[in-house]
Design an enzyme around this catalytic site. Sequence first.
Site, PDB file in Angstrom:
ATOM      1  N   GLY A 176       2.255   2.383  10.771  1.00  0.00           N
ATOM      2  CA  GLY A 176       3.183   3.499  10.619  1.00  0.00           C
ATOM      3  C   GLY A 176       3.873   3.917  11.906  1.00  0.00           C
ATOM      4  N   SER A 195       3.285  -2.000  10.466  1.00  0.00           N
ATOM      5  CA  SER A 195       4.734  -2.044  10.731  1.00  0.00           C
ATOM      6  C   SER A 195       5.375  -3.393  10.414  1.00  0.00           C
ATOM      7  CB  SER A 195       5.021  -1.625  12.176  1.00  0.00           C
ATOM      8  OG  SER A 195       4.602  -0.283  12.390  1.00  0.00           O
ATOM      9  N   HIS A 254      -9.547   0.965   4.749  1.00  0.00           N
ATOM     10  CA  HIS A 254      -8.280   1.153   5.459  1.00  0.00           C
ATOM     11  C   HIS A 254      -8.517   2.107   6.632  1.00  0.00           C
ATOM     12  CE1 HIS A 254      -4.259   2.599   6.363  1.00  0.00           C
ATOM     13  NE2 HIS A 254      -3.828   1.467   5.836  1.00  0.00           N
ATOM     14  N   GLY A 298       2.713  -1.055   4.357  1.00  0.00           N
ATOM     15  CA  GLY A 298       2.761   0.364   4.000  1.00  0.00           C
ATOM     16  C   GLY A 298       4.197   0.804   3.770  1.00  0.00           C
ATOM     17  N   GLY A 299       4.797   1.425   4.772  1.00  0.00           N
ATOM     18  CA  GLY A 299       6.140   2.021   4.652  1.00  0.00           C
ATOM     19  C   GLY A 299       7.171   1.117   3.982  1.00  0.00           C
ATOM     20  N   GLU A 301      -7.010   4.591   7.649  1.00  0.00           N
ATOM     21  CA  GLU A 301      -6.902   6.020   7.310  1.00  0.00           C
ATOM     22  C   GLU A 301      -8.178   6.511   6.625  1.00  0.00           C
ATOM     23  OE1 GLU A 301      -3.114   5.636   5.304  1.00  0.00           O
ATOM     24  OE2 GLU A 301      -2.269   5.076   7.246  1.00  0.00           O
ATOM     25  N   ASN A 353       0.873  -1.175   0.000  1.00  0.00           N
ATOM     26  CA  ASN A 353       0.000   0.000   0.000  1.00  0.00           C
ATOM     27  C   ASN A 353       0.910   1.225   0.000  1.00  0.00           C
ATOM     28  OD1 ASN A 353      -1.784   2.062   0.527  1.00  0.00           O
ATOM     29  ND2 ASN A 353      -2.378   1.348   2.567  1.00  0.00           N
ATOM     30  N   TRP A 354       1.083   1.804  -1.186  1.00  0.00           N
ATOM     31  CA  TRP A 354       2.040   2.913  -1.320  1.00  0.00           C
ATOM     32  C   TRP A 354       1.464   4.226  -0.782  1.00  0.00           C
ATOM     33  CZ3 TRP A 354       4.171   1.932  -7.019  1.00  0.00           C
ATOM     34  CH2 TRP A 354       4.825   0.691  -7.034  1.00  0.00           C
ATOM     35  N   LYS A 355       0.189   4.215  -0.420  1.00  0.00           N
ATOM     36  CA  LYS A 355      -0.488   5.410   0.115  1.00  0.00           C
ATOM     37  C   LYS A 355      -0.247   6.610  -0.813  1.00  0.00           C
ATOM     38  CE  LYS A 355      -0.334   3.349   4.648  1.00  0.00           C
ATOM     39  NZ  LYS A 355      -0.273   3.493   6.086  1.00  0.00           N
ATOM     40  N   GLU A 365      -5.480  -4.934  10.650  1.00  0.00           N
ATOM     41  CA  GLU A 365      -4.466  -3.902  10.858  1.00  0.00           C
ATOM     42  C   GLU A 365      -4.786  -3.133  12.135  1.00  0.00           C
ATOM     43  OE1 GLU A 365      -2.422  -2.725   6.950  1.00  0.00           O
ATOM     44  OE2 GLU A 365      -4.247  -1.555   7.082  1.00  0.00           O
TER      45      GLU A 365
HETATM   46  P1  PGA Z   1       2.743   0.354   7.701  1.00  0.00           P
HETATM   47  O1  PGA Z   1       1.277   0.556   7.058  1.00  0.00           O
HETATM   48  O2  PGA Z   1       3.293  -0.915   7.133  1.00  0.00           O
HETATM   49  O3  PGA Z   1       3.520   1.572   7.248  1.00  0.00           O
HETATM   50  O4  PGA Z   1       2.560   0.296   9.177  1.00  0.00           O
HETATM   51  C1  PGA Z   1       0.417  -0.535   6.893  1.00  0.00           C
HETATM   52  C2  PGA Z   1      -0.865  -0.073   6.257  1.00  0.00           C
HETATM   53  O5  PGA Z   1      -1.324   1.038   6.562  1.00  0.00           O
HETATM   54  O6  PGA Z   1      -1.459  -0.806   5.437  1.00  0.00           O
END
Ligand code: PGA
Length: 260
Positions: free
Chosen positions: A182, A222, A104, A243-244, A106, A12-14, A176
């Site tokens: 994050g 994470s 998600h 994500g990251g 967010e 997930n490159w956001k 999640e």
């Molecule tokens: P993260 O994000 O790996 O940066 O914690 C995961 C996500 O939001 O899907």
Amino acid sequence: MPSHRRKIVAGNWKMNLDRSRVTELAEAVVGRSQEAGGVELVLCPPGVYLGTVGAALKIVDRTSPSGVALGGQNMHDKASGAFTGEVAPPMLVDLGCRYVILGHSERRSLFGETDAIVNAKTKAALAAGLTPIVCVGESLEEREGGRTQAVVTAQVRGSLAGLSPSDLERIVVAYEPVWAIGTGKVATPAQAQEVHALIRGLLASLASPEVAGRVRIQYGGSVKPDNAADLAAQPDIDGALVGGASLKADDFLGIAAAFR
Ligand code: PGA
């Protein structure tokens, strides 16, 4: 008993990168995709770069020669219409997407998405032929208040309400925990496994144990190459939503390799 579920690791490159960097990252993942073994890889770039990444993956008819799949990060639940700024499910299909991340945390916390909205989007994704990756997870306050099970149960039941067993079989669920996204604070393998088992039990009650046994449940929050193997060793963790660490080909592929 080892599971027969094909593991799935999605990036997930956001809202990150630019046109040249999405191309570079997609090409790096494709060039090294064999490092993931049989693990299914999905790239979810920002919506405006889906076409660019689709081209880098050489997608034709939603299939890429490397097997790396494309996914959206969000979509509207209507197929077309006066919804300024939104993206419709058939548009994702048109650009070669097989997957779409829905609900998600967010989207839920920053953009007001409720379980009812996630439910409508999940049904729309299935109707369009997309595989939704439906996200659920508790906040830190909810975990500390001992409400993790109740919150995740309500999210699963609400987000998946009204889906038939054959629909449920087609989805992916991502657990999640919000406090792990994050933050660098990954859930322990035991904490994650406990909630994954809860989710599989809920799927069994919504469909059947057989169907629940075929649904893939990803962990997200994470995930890094150095904690992925312990998560992958859990019986109900079938992959990761990253994500990251998905912004670096080395880290993303290192995570995928841990799920082989
Ligand atoms: P993260 O994000 O790996 O940066 O914690 C995961 C996500 O939001 O899907």
